[in-house]
Design an enzyme around this catalytic site. Sequence first.
Site, mmCIF file in Angstrom:
data_model
loop_
_atom_site.group_PDB
_atom_site.id
_atom_site.type_symbol
_atom_site.label_atom_id
_atom_site.label_comp_id
_atom_site.label_asym_id
_atom_site.label_seq_id
_atom_site.Cartn_x
_atom_site.Cartn_y
_atom_site.Cartn_z
ATOM 1 N N LYS A 156 4.665 1.805 8.576
ATOM 2 C CA LYS A 156 3.154 2.552 9.257
ATOM 3 C C LYS A 156 2.073 1.834 9.551
ATOM 4 O O LYS A 156 1.520 2.197 10.498
ATOM 5 C CB LYS A 156 3.092 4.464 8.038
ATOM 6 C CG LYS A 156 2.425 4.740 8.035
ATOM 7 C CD LYS A 156 2.143 5.988 6.883
ATOM 8 C CE LYS A 156 3.486 6.682 6.576
ATOM 9 N NZ LYS A 156 3.145 7.217 5.924
ATOM 10 N N LYS A 166 1.139 -1.319 -0.223
ATOM 11 C CA LYS A 166 0.065 -0.310 -0.602
ATOM 12 C C LYS A 166 0.811 1.125 -0.164
ATOM 13 O O LYS A 166 2.077 1.246 0.639
ATOM 14 C CB LYS A 166 -0.995 -0.155 1.262
ATOM 15 C CG LYS A 166 -1.802 1.016 1.328
ATOM 16 C CD LYS A 166 -3.442 0.696 0.181
ATOM 17 C CE LYS A 166 -3.535 2.172 0.469
ATOM 18 N NZ LYS A 166 -3.621 3.106 -0.798
ATOM 19 N N LYS A 195 5.480 2.204 -2.623
ATOM 20 C CA LYS A 195 5.361 3.654 -3.348
ATOM 21 C C LYS A 195 4.889 3.959 -4.665
ATOM 22 O O LYS A 195 6.319 2.410 -4.750
ATOM 23 C CB LYS A 195 6.633 4.358 -2.527
ATOM 24 C CG LYS A 195 6.118 5.923 -2.283
ATOM 25 C CD LYS A 195 4.644 5.789 -0.930
ATOM 26 C CE LYS A 195 4.687 7.441 -1.302
ATOM 27 N NZ LYS A 195 3.482 8.002 -0.078
HETATM 28 P P1 NAD Z 1 0.576 18.208 -1.517
HETATM 29 O O1 NAD Z 1 1.663 18.474 -3.748
HETATM 30 O O2 NAD Z 1 -0.150 18.131 -1.803
HETATM 31 O O3 NAD Z 1 1.890 19.376 -0.956
HETATM 32 C C1 NAD Z 1 2.891 19.953 -1.232
HETATM 33 C C2 NAD Z 1 3.250 20.866 -0.132
HETATM 34 O O4 NAD Z 1 4.945 20.991 -0.233
HETATM 35 C C3 NAD Z 1 3.004 22.154 -1.613
HETATM 36 O O5 NAD Z 1 2.120 22.986 -0.749
HETATM 37 C C4 NAD Z 1 3.813 22.762 -1.787
HETATM 38 O O6 NAD Z 1 4.285 23.809 -2.913
HETATM 39 C C5 NAD Z 1 5.142 22.488 -1.203
HETATM 40 N N1 NAD Z 1 6.480 22.386 -1.064
HETATM 41 C C6 NAD Z 1 6.671 21.575 -2.181
HETATM 42 N N2 NAD Z 1 8.467 21.397 -2.494
HETATM 43 C C7 NAD Z 1 8.757 22.668 -1.423
HETATM 44 C C8 NAD Z 1 9.867 22.973 -0.804
HETATM 45 N N3 NAD Z 1 10.640 22.261 -1.435
HETATM 46 N N4 NAD Z 1 9.706 23.603 0.715
HETATM 47 C C9 NAD Z 1 8.417 24.097 0.698
HETATM 48 N N5 NAD Z 1 7.601 24.031 0.216
HETATM 49 C C10 NAD Z 1 7.314 22.376 -0.777
HETATM 50 O O7 NAD Z 1 2.004 16.576 -1.633
HETATM 51 P P2 NAD Z 1 0.971 16.429 -0.233
HETATM 52 O O8 NAD Z 1 0.191 15.250 -0.279
HETATM 53 O O9 NAD Z 1 0.077 17.761 1.164
HETATM 54 O O10 NAD Z 1 2.222 16.061 0.673
HETATM 55 C C11 NAD Z 1 3.486 16.688 1.921
HETATM 56 C C12 NAD Z 1 3.553 16.277 2.620
HETATM 57 O O11 NAD Z 1 2.702 14.827 3.259
HETATM 58 C C13 NAD Z 1 4.768 14.694 1.859
HETATM 59 O O12 NAD Z 1 5.923 14.320 2.435
HETATM 60 C C14 NAD Z 1 3.760 13.320 1.657
HETATM 61 O O13 NAD Z 1 4.469 11.971 1.229
HETATM 62 C C15 NAD Z 1 3.155 13.654 2.977
HETATM 63 N N6 NAD Z 1 1.956 12.651 3.351
HETATM 64 C C16 NAD Z 1 0.905 12.567 2.501
HETATM 65 C C17 NAD Z 1 -0.461 12.064 2.948
HETATM 66 C C18 NAD Z 1 -0.965 12.149 1.705
HETATM 67 O O14 NAD Z 1 -2.131 11.340 2.180
HETATM 68 N N7 NAD Z 1 -1.373 13.321 1.126
HETATM 69 C C19 NAD Z 1 0.030 11.075 3.148
HETATM 70 C C20 NAD Z 1 0.783 10.653 4.379
HETATM 71 C C21 NAD Z 1 2.404 11.633 4.322
#
Ligand code: NAD
Length: 431
Positions: A92, A68, A104
């Site tokens: 996780k 997953k 992934k």
């Molecule tokens: P997203 O694409 O919706 O948002 C990413 C955000 O990070 C955006 O606001 C972007 O502008 C910002 N960003 C990109 N590069 C950057 C930088 N260099 N400095 C600062 N900001 C930056 O992605 P998301 O789903 O919100 O994921 C964010 C984190 O959370 C990732 O590490 C992802 O693996 C983790 N995550 C997401 C989920 C999910 O369900 N979406 C679940 C678990 C973990």
Amino acid sequence: MSDSLFADASKRLQTAMKYASISEDAVERLKYPKASLSVSIPVRMDNGTLQVFQGYRVRYDDTRGPGKGGVRYHPNVSLDEVQSLAFWMTFKCAVLNLPFGGAKGGITVDPKALSKLELERLSRGYVDAIADFIGPDVDILAPDVYTNAMIMGWMMDQYSIIRRQISPAVVTGKPLTMGGSVGRDGATATGAFFAIEAIMPKFDQLPSQTTVAIQGFGKAGSVMAELLARAGYKVVAVSDSQGGIYAKKGLDIPSIRQYKAMGNGITALYCKNTVCNIVEHEILSNQDLLALDVDILIPAALENQITEANVNDIKAKYIFEVANGPITSEADKVLEAKGIYVFPDILVNAGGVTVSYFEWVQNRSGLYWTIEEVNQRLKQKMIEETERIWSISQELAISMRTAAYVHALNRLGEALNAKGTRDYYINGRIS
Ligand code: NAD
């Protein structure tokens, strides 16, 4: 940092092994990904030219259930990054006791440079290339950085076309009309919010007296900001890839979300839009945001944001990792020595995969839940596992990160041993 991301991620395993009840066999197995696939995806661009993109899918471990994990679209995506993210997913899912292994995927691409039609052809091409590697009982996809419900819908549709049967359970985070779950959109942030609410009372930290800075304002960070602000926390700084804004009095999060939804970067807010009229604020860089003197710091963007290079600038008291892998193992040691509490990604951001699991269950049963049912089940799981990990960390006097790995390793070890241990094969004893 000289180590690869995966080598650095594996160090967490080595630290936790000392405290976990796990056989040598199981440890040996967990050092390597089960299977990795690299594919090239040819895409006909809008101007008629052909462009080939690199894609990856890694199934790290599937002892506890099908793989997953999300699919990331970013220019920095590499096999090393995807493998590390699959490794974290394995732990996780075990932390939350979900019947899944870890996987992934990703494509090396700047999605902002593609048209919507190019993005659709790329997403469908990716599924064509990995179709034999995934499936509702094999490996299930989900959104991650720069992928969303619409992209998940294309992927599910493409897989269904290939299999000649509607297969909603191969992808989670889909649009509701294609079998998505209510509550999946905000699940990562909602789960993290439950973890924060479980932890903060242990430090007698009241929301109204707690300042928060959030790096990343995407699917996870923006909802996190809204939930915390609504609960009375003072969210003083937020940022996206272009930079951030800071206001000592607290920011007006709903206006910022509204403005971002119109396709504007956060720094474009600076003295141009309504937020300027509501509350005065300053512009700041992502590095400045990480160094703010706040109570809670929430990295919610990408990995490797707090490293040896900037760890000494960190002033926050508590760090909740909503992003995966935002702190390197070397920086972690410095934070621990400084007495800064770090609450790890494999617990804090697990709300996303938990509601993905709920979506998979709903797809397979054909019975769909209400938002109240989803949130109530999510809350119960997040609080239960946060409390367990807190107890392990207190009992063994170890960090929350090591405690989370110990908790996951115990569950993974049990599952791996159930397939037969060294003791069983060498001594003929059932242990
Ligand atoms: P997203 O694409 O919706 O948002 C990413 C955000 O990070 C955006 O606001 C972007 O502008 C910002 N960003 C990109 N590069 C950057 C930088 N260099 N400095 C600062 N900001 C930056 O992605 P998301 O789903 O919100 O994921 C964010 C984190 O959370 C990732 O590490 C992802 O693996 C983790 N995550 C997401 C989920 C999910 O369900 N979406 C679940 C678990 C973990």
